[in-house]
Write a protein that holds these residues in place. Sequence first.
Motif, short mmCIF file in Angstrom:
data_model
loop_
_atom_site.label_atom_id
_atom_site.label_comp_id
_atom_site.label_asym_id
_atom_site.label_seq_id
_atom_site.Cartn_x
_atom_site.Cartn_y
_atom_site.Cartn_z
N ILE A 217 36.86 51.73 42.63
CA ILE A 217 36.87 50.35 42.13
C ILE A 217 37.89 50.20 41.00
CG2 ILE A 217 35.49 48.64 40.86
CD1 ILE A 217 33.12 49.51 42.60
N SER A 218 38.00 51.24 40.17
CA SER A 218 38.92 51.12 39.03
C SER A 218 40.39 51.11 39.48
CB SER A 218 38.68 52.23 38.01
OG SER A 218 39.17 53.45 38.51
N TYR A 219 40.67 51.61 40.69
CA TYR A 219 42.06 51.61 41.19
C TYR A 219 42.46 50.25 41.75
CZ TYR A 219 41.35 56.69 41.41
OH TYR A 219 41.05 57.99 41.13
N LEU A 220 41.47 49.41 42.00
CA LEU A 220 41.74 48.15 42.72
C LEU A 220 42.95 47.36 42.22
CD1 LEU A 220 41.01 45.88 44.70
CD2 LEU A 220 39.24 45.16 43.12
N PRO A 221 43.05 47.09 40.90
CA PRO A 221 44.16 46.22 40.47
C PRO A 221 45.54 46.80 40.79
CG PRO A 221 42.56 46.50 38.70
CD PRO A 221 42.19 47.46 39.77
N HIS A 222 45.61 48.12 40.89
CA HIS A 222 46.90 48.74 41.16
C HIS A 222 47.47 48.30 42.50
CE1 HIS A 222 50.00 51.81 40.99
NE2 HIS A 222 49.74 52.06 42.24
N PHE A 223 46.61 47.90 43.41
CA PHE A 223 47.07 47.58 44.76
C PHE A 223 47.41 46.10 44.92
CE2 PHE A 223 45.04 51.57 45.12
CZ PHE A 223 45.75 52.24 46.11
N LEU A 224 47.15 45.33 43.89
CA LEU A 224 47.39 43.90 44.00
C LEU A 224 48.70 43.53 43.32
CD1 LEU A 224 43.77 42.90 43.27
CD2 LEU A 224 44.94 42.62 45.44
N SER A 225 49.33 42.48 43.82
CA SER A 225 50.60 42.08 43.24
C SER A 225 50.39 41.44 41.89
CB SER A 225 51.30 41.10 44.16
OG SER A 225 50.73 39.83 44.01
N ILE B 41 49.09 37.86 42.06
CA ILE B 41 47.65 37.66 42.23
C ILE B 41 46.94 37.87 40.90
CG2 ILE B 41 45.57 38.59 43.31
CD1 ILE B 41 47.17 39.10 45.81
N TRP C 91 44.12 53.47 37.45
CA TRP C 91 45.21 54.21 38.06
C TRP C 91 45.79 55.24 37.09
CZ3 TRP C 91 46.04 54.77 42.89
CH2 TRP C 91 47.24 55.31 43.32
N MET D 215 36.02 45.06 36.77
CA MET D 215 37.07 45.18 37.78
C MET D 215 36.82 44.25 38.96
SD MET D 215 39.42 47.30 36.93
CE MET D 215 39.59 48.04 35.33
N ASN E 174 53.71 43.61 47.90
CA ASN E 174 53.46 42.92 46.64
C ASN E 174 54.71 42.41 45.95
OD1 ASN E 174 50.70 43.22 46.79
ND2 ASN E 174 50.69 45.18 45.73
N LEU F 236 52.96 32.10 46.91
CA LEU F 236 51.77 32.14 46.06
C LEU F 236 52.13 31.78 44.63
CD1 LEU F 236 48.75 33.05 45.95
CD2 LEU F 236 49.57 35.30 45.31
N TYR G 180 42.72 48.79 51.02
CA TYR G 180 42.87 49.74 49.93
C TYR G 180 41.79 50.83 49.81
CZ TYR G 180 39.93 49.36 45.77
OH TYR G 180 38.92 49.49 44.88
#
Lengths: 316, 296
Positions: free
Chosen positions: A128-136, A139, A191, B25, B207, B228, B278
């Motif tokens: 869950i803590s890695y999630l933001p790393h995968f978003l642009s 977003i 990350w 998160m 991204n 976006l 992911y």
Amino acid sequence: MGAKVKYTAAQKERARKRRWENIKKNRWLYVMFAPVLIYYIIFKYVPMVGIVIAFKKYNAFKGIIASPWVGFANFARFFNSVYAWRLIRNTFLISFYGLIFGFPAPILLALLLNELKDGAFKKITQTISYLPHFLSSVIIAGILISFLRPETGLFNNIRAAFGQERIYYLIHPQYFRTIYTGMGIWAGIGWGSIIYLAALTGVDPELYEACIIDGGGRIRQTIHITIPGILPTITIMLILRIGQLLSVGADTILLLYTPSTYETADVISTYVYRVGLIDADYSFSTAVGLFNSVIAMILLTIANTVSKRLGETSLW
Amino acid sequence: MKKSAGRKTFEVFNFIFMILLCVVMLYPFLYVAACSVSSSASLQAGRVGLIPEGFNVDAYKAILGYKVIWRSYRNTIYYTVLGTAINLIMTMLGAYPLSREDFYGRGVFTIIIAITMYFSGGLIPTFLTINYLGIYDTVWAIVLPGAISTMNMIIMRTFFQGIPDALEEAAIIDGASDMQVLLRIILPLSVPSIMTIGMFYAVGHWNAWFDSLIYFRTSTKYPLQLVLRQIVIENNTNELEALEKGMYIEDEAQLNSSAETLKYAVIMVSAIPILCVYPFVQRYFVKGVMIGSIKG
């Protein structure tokens, strides 16, 4: 190096021949590598040569070579402008806040994660803590902007629930650095912890056993074994980070700033983007960019030298 | 061994901290998801927290009926597939020779490459180079300048170096050329690592938006992230009005806030593919980071 060995002409000739034969035998490797080399020349080294326009008055019709030289005039214009100090200050402060708040955060998280028992809970938390790393960044910035909106944003709803007035956070310069730093921590903490967790698995378990036998508790183990164990990793990451003290990327700031927050939000890279690509003032913006990367190189070299002196960990 | 009271307290606090971390998160996404399916009125009143109010999917209908979204999705997929393919080919072509100890000139080439990690021409000279090459406003300006990430190439070289030399030597003795060794021996043995690097690149392309902002003049070439940005960040009224036409709106008051519901829904539409993928790919990424950290 020792004493120089004298080679006879015949020996040199033989070595040359052997080398040539080696190259011939491996000719396919050179064929493979050729596009890679061409790529680096065209997309990395040609732009480096293009930096000369910082010392010229670039004119698109005359081209780079025929444009007249102006020496350091572009740099002088920058340092004499009202923006120079503001841009340097903002760039430095934004990355400095990133350094003091953002840098320790993943280390702390890694230490805390390390205390969890291996299992599903640890794995899920990490994932869950890695999630933001995968978003642009679009977003992330988009969500943040909607959270900060005065009428409907979450933060303002909370304020309103406590009877406080609603604030339009993104148009007031005094909030920008906090918002930017907070977003950086949120997006990077998970990350960033990976590299320290990897270093933690490399700490010799026997050291812990020895410490326990000596009567050391958890806190003593952390201070005397865990932290020294990951110190080389921390040092390398710190060198890299200090080397980047004046390199704040343009893209995330472009998403969050507005002319009303330029006072604290405008950094060198966003200024280069505006002046260079929107106003098409190529020579001037290249000079500003060059100033930035020269300072960055100097910072990185200093950080590296200091760390080499202190304890043998260095980038080169 | 019995745990001390201090240890137990710590473990409880640590557990609570981790739960809080997960909430922090995940909450933004759950909130955005809830808002995107709530009615404009309840959004305006600040009544949406985690549970949608006045559930409706009008915003999604409007977005999915809007051709700009589809077009930019298609663009993004195209840039990601083409870009990643070029990335992987170029990275392998660089990494394999550099992994061979008998590659004469390896030291010099490594230095030439490493310099670019610490010094670059910068935004404007790179932009002018792209212009001189005549690839401005074409897909090549998006996929070629970043064809190789030096870091990824070093990671891949390290993977290749881990393959026993004996295998390559045996193949060469059997008369295989270097190209054949790469295709028949090295590649099949490094599929997991190539997948890892490929995913690094692919997520990067998916991204990316800044290069498209700089290098595309024609807005029909814009990728999803840039559209976006126009809708969510720049409040581009043309796009928003076009979207609002697709929504069923009862009165004037709602028209104002419909823009917000739409923004939330656009964020969801662009985030969903990554959110789905992911959890399954992140372990490859973690492996890549770890290898990168050993031999950075």
